[in-house]
Design an enzyme around this catalytic site. Sequence first.
Site, short mmCIF file in Angstrom:
data_model
loop_
_atom_site.label_atom_id
_atom_site.label_comp_id
_atom_site.label_asym_id
_atom_site.label_seq_id
_atom_site.Cartn_x
_atom_site.Cartn_y
_atom_site.Cartn_z
N ASP A 58 46.06 -22.01 38.93
CA ASP A 58 46.13 -20.60 39.27
C ASP A 58 47.28 -20.38 40.26
OD1 ASP A 58 44.44 -17.92 39.19
OD2 ASP A 58 45.07 -18.21 41.26
N ILE A 59 48.08 -19.33 40.04
CA ILE A 59 49.21 -19.02 40.93
C ILE A 59 48.66 -18.39 42.21
CG2 ILE A 59 51.37 -17.75 41.18
CD1 ILE A 59 51.55 -17.70 38.11
N GLU A 105 46.94 -14.89 35.70
CA GLU A 105 47.81 -15.95 36.25
C GLU A 105 47.12 -17.31 36.24
OE1 GLU A 105 45.65 -14.07 39.80
OE2 GLU A 105 46.39 -13.49 37.83
#
Length: 560
Positions: free
Chosen positions: A426-427, A469
Amino acid sequence: MTPTDAEQALTTRLEELRSRYLERLPDEFAELSALQGRLSGQEQDRDVLDELQQRLHKLAGSGGSFGCASLSIAARSLEQRIGAWLEAKELSLDAPTRRSLMDEIEALSRTVPERPERPAFRVAPEARTTSDNTLEVWLVEDNAELCRQLQQQLESFNYEVRVFRSIDELKGAMESRQPDLLLVDVMLEQGRENATERLVDCPQVQALDCPLIFLSANDDFPSRVRAVQLGAQGYFLKPLDVPRLVSRISQIFQERHAPAQRVLIVDDDADLAEHMRLVLTAAGMEAWVLDAPREIMETIAAFRPELVLMDLYMPEYAGTDLAGVIRQHEAYTHLPIVYLSAETDIERQIDAMGRGADDFLTKPISDLQLVAAARARVARARQLEERINKDSLTGLLKHASIKEAANREVLRARRIGRPVTLAMLDIDHFKVVNDTYGHAVGDVVISSIATLLRQRLRQSDIIGRYGGEEFVAVLPECEAEHARRVLEDIRRNFASLDFGRKGERFGCTISIGMVCSADYPDQDGPELLVAADEALYKAKRGGRNQVQQGVPAHTREVTD
């Protein structure tokens, strides 16, 4: 095997097939004459004419492929005439008509040339292999700062970068080897050298067998046309949007190194089917021949073809029968089916296509046309599959597809006794990126991590965009320790990437949670994804920009 060896092997095998075909022709002509001799001019001649028509149909379809184009033409003419007789309500062949037919059958042998033409074919060049997953990019650029930036960014994506300051330096290097991709500044600063003009006159570049991308500060039409004439697959304007450039490079390599196209050939003419298989194989495809029509569904399930080339008229089942059976299965409603037949009647072709097929090719077909038609059809099928199963922004599997792949690989790991590792990525603070720089820049960040995952993971690994994301990576036959090293490498390289908008630069980080099936022997794919998601949130709570490994509940209890 070198390309020369491959060409020689193909030539030898095609010569063997052609020789066998020519050796059989006298017996075939004798059979045709014998059948003609059984005609009596009565209604019972229909069975004899029907067999004559089938044999002539096969000759019409095969002669040209084995260098006997005139034989195909003559056989087709006879086949069509017999077809017209069979369609008549009353059949009555008088003696002059039967004698004329006998003369034309005897004339077939005179259409066979003493030296049959050798069909043209091309052997697909073998891909250059490297000891690891690294691909070599050559950059022709004399701006030192841009070179430094491009080199750093490209190496983060696992590309090996070699820099040249001029076209002359490039030409010298090309004498001994070639890159996997060539990146050239259109206008080099030293003496304002126009690279496109120099490349036009460079024989090494003309013989280049790798993708070419141009960089330019000028968006002028003549330079773009020059790039097209040199075969460029990209033209990027300065100041460079490096993530988009890297994404394009990744897309080019993905297309060039895609798995071999798979074609299933269904034809009762064994020699012709083998000829087509060899030609398609030489062109870099994987081709199977089915000689037992009853096994068509089992063969499709095992081979997973991307195209079925099917003869229309076969002794036991017609091509339309088999196409109909294929279309009864929901999983294969989009599988391209192309009839390949000597049938030239346009109404019959249209009728056949209305019963399960997508196109119709007429025999005899040249080797080059066969290859081109197969490639185009498979390419379109792959594009359709991409749209159905893959995310449009990243080209990765969609949510449902990656969940299905994860479950499939967990079951496979249990079956073969080898671990599989699942990772959730996950960003960090991605909402801030969107709010600060806009969704267009956010899309560039998302595309960049997708590109990085493709470059840093193995071809056997499976990657999907889980949502927003968040991403999932499935690493078959990969133990936890090795997976952690790979994921840490991805985390570090993503943190080193440089993003920006209107001169403002920024970086991003990712958090990763991972689990290995060896630690969860009784859990299925969905449960392992939940465990990976828990590990991801542990990484988030621990400060982000880190990799955390999931630990089974019973292990945590013992540790506590």
